[in-house]
Design a protein around this motif. Structure first.
Motif, PDB file in Angstrom:
ATOM      1  N   PRO A 150     -26.047  49.923-102.880  1.00 31.94           N
ATOM      2  CA  PRO A 150     -27.221  49.123-103.200  1.00 31.94           C
ATOM      3  C   PRO A 150     -26.944  47.628-103.150  1.00 31.94           C
ATOM      4  CG  PRO A 150     -26.351  50.223-105.154  1.00 31.94           C
ATOM      5  CD  PRO A 150     -25.567  50.724-103.994  1.00 31.94           C
ATOM      6  N   GLY A 151     -27.805  46.902-102.466  1.00 32.14           N
ATOM      7  CA  GLY A 151     -27.765  45.447-102.475  1.00 32.14           C
ATOM      8  C   GLY A 151     -26.774  44.796-101.525  1.00 32.14           C
ATOM      9  N   TRP A 152     -26.029  45.541-100.734  1.00 30.64           N
ATOM     10  CA  TRP A 152     -25.039  44.929 -99.839  1.00 30.64           C
ATOM     11  C   TRP A 152     -25.560  44.873 -98.421  1.00 30.64           C
ATOM     12  CZ3 TRP A 152     -21.757  46.252 -95.637  1.00 30.64           C
ATOM     13  CH2 TRP A 152     -20.742  45.336 -95.385  1.00 30.64           C
ATOM     14  N   GLU A 153     -25.423  43.707 -97.816  1.00 31.93           N
ATOM     15  CA  GLU A 153     -25.710  43.538 -96.397  1.00 31.93           C
ATOM     16  C   GLU A 153     -24.476  42.928 -95.766  1.00 31.93           C
ATOM     17  OE1 GLU A 153     -29.408  41.769 -95.149  1.00 31.93           O
ATOM     18  OE2 GLU A 153     -30.248  42.152 -97.128  1.00 31.93           O
ATOM     19  N   GLU A 154     -24.097  43.425 -94.603  1.00 32.73           N
ATOM     20  CA  GLU A 154     -22.909  42.922 -93.932  1.00 32.73           C
ATOM     21  C   GLU A 154     -23.108  41.459 -93.545  1.00 32.73           C
ATOM     22  OE1 GLU A 154     -21.992  44.706 -90.168  1.00 32.73           O
ATOM     23  OE2 GLU A 154     -19.880  44.132 -90.337  1.00 32.73           O
ATOM     24  N   GLU A 206     -18.327  61.209 -95.720  1.00 33.55           N
ATOM     25  CA  GLU A 206     -18.415  60.711 -97.083  1.00 33.55           C
ATOM     26  C   GLU A 206     -18.066  59.237 -97.149  1.00 33.55           C
ATOM     27  OE1 GLU A 206     -16.825  64.825 -99.171  1.00 33.55           O
ATOM     28  OE2 GLU A 206     -15.437  63.156 -98.956  1.00 33.55           O
ATOM     29  N   ALA A 207     -18.639  58.563 -98.136  1.00 34.19           N
ATOM     30  CA  ALA A 207     -18.315  57.158 -98.368  1.00 34.19           C
ATOM     31  C   ALA A 207     -18.329  56.884 -99.861  1.00 34.19           C
ATOM     32  CB  ALA A 207     -19.318  56.254 -97.666  1.00 34.19           C
ATOM     33  N   GLU A 208     -17.480  55.973-100.264  1.00 30.40           N
ATOM     34  CA  GLU A 208     -17.471  55.461-101.631  1.00 30.40           C
ATOM     35  C   GLU A 208     -17.674  53.956-101.522  1.00 30.40           C
ATOM     36  OE1 GLU A 208     -13.905  56.703-103.635  1.00 30.40           O
ATOM     37  OE2 GLU A 208     -14.185  58.774-102.987  1.00 30.40           O
ATOM     38  N   TYR A 209     -18.361  53.385-102.513  1.00 34.07           N
ATOM     39  CA  TYR A 209     -18.754  51.982-102.448  1.00 34.07           C
ATOM     40  C   TYR A 209     -18.266  51.206-103.661  1.00 34.07           C
ATOM     41  CZ  TYR A 209     -21.751  53.792 -98.806  1.00 34.07           C
ATOM     42  OH  TYR A 209     -22.207  54.395 -97.670  1.00 34.07           O
ATOM     43  N   ALA A 210     -17.989  49.938-103.438  1.00 37.36           N
ATOM     44  CA  ALA A 210     -17.623  49.022-104.519  1.00 37.36           C
ATOM     45  C   ALA A 210     -18.880  48.652-105.297  1.00 37.36           C
ATOM     46  CB  ALA A 210     -16.977  47.764-103.944  1.00 37.36           C
ATOM     47  N   PRO A 235     -18.599  49.346 -98.559  1.00 37.45           N
ATOM     48  CA  PRO A 235     -17.809  50.577 -98.612  1.00 37.45           C
ATOM     49  C   PRO A 235     -16.338  50.268 -98.861  1.00 37.45           C
ATOM     50  CG  PRO A 235     -18.337  50.034 -96.344  1.00 37.45           C
ATOM     51  CD  PRO A 235     -19.081  49.050 -97.202  1.00 37.45           C
ATOM     52  N   VAL A 236     -15.674  51.161 -99.596  1.00 35.24           N
ATOM     53  CA  VAL A 236     -14.237  51.021 -99.842  1.00 35.24           C
ATOM     54  C   VAL A 236     -13.464  52.215 -99.288  1.00 35.24           C
ATOM     55  CG1 VAL A 236     -14.471  49.489-101.830  1.00 35.24           C
ATOM     56  CG2 VAL A 236     -14.429  51.963-102.182  1.00 35.24           C
TER      57      VAL A 236
END
Length: 161
Positions: free
Chosen positions: A44-48, A119-123, A128-129
């Motif tokens: 949520p809230g992240w744009e590259e 799968e993805a995990e996010y900070a 993504p981390v």
């Protein structure tokens, strides 16, 4: 008069499937850790941003090792291998280190291809981390693991792609 116990009513398969889908969806999280499902490609809230640096640890057949990646104006501008494997990969297959957006595109492609694992995990900020991909559970050498660390947007280059 004899009481007859009520007979169970048949439940349609559609109702059972719908209930199962609703229960499964309710178990999901914003972290998008599930396999090959549709969810937002970023937290949520992240744009590259257009320019940033990050460290990529990649475990794939084509790209293995740890790299420091600099992205400028939406494209990889510099890649530095931080270990023996990554220095060799940078020499032998230049241009293979992706942007974070490129990694997210691979994740979405795997989901679209109904990969066994996507799968993805996010900070906390939404970038993504960890991205884990496996197209076919029974195939060897098609897995990919990308670990993203030391992500830093470049100061003065706040444009978003």
């Amino acid at each position: 008069m004899t009481a007859v116990p009520p007979r169970p009513r048949p439940v349609s398969a559609a109702v059972l499937i719908g209930a199962l889908l609703c229960a499964t969806a309710a178990c999901g999280s914003g972290a998008s850790r599930g396999s090959a499902g549709g969810s937002t490609p970023t937290g949520p809230g992240w744009e590259e941003p257009a320019s940033y640096t990050y460290t990529l640890t990649s475990r794939t057949q084509v790209l293995a090792g740890t790299f420091r990646v600099e992205v400028r104006d939406g494209a990889v501008a510099e890649v530095v291998g931080l270990d023996e494997d990554s220095r060799r990969a940078a020499r032998e297959v230049p241009g293979q280190a992706p942007t974070i957006g490129g990694l997210l595109e691979r994740l979405e492609q795997a989901r679209g291809d109904d990969a066994h694992t996507a799968e993805a995990e996010y900070a906390a900020d939404g970038h993504p981390v960890r991205i884990s991909l496996d197209w076919d559970e029974n195939a060897i050498d098609d897995e990919a693991l990308y670990l993203i660390s030391a992500y830093q947007p470049s100061p003065g280059r706040s444009g978003v792609r």
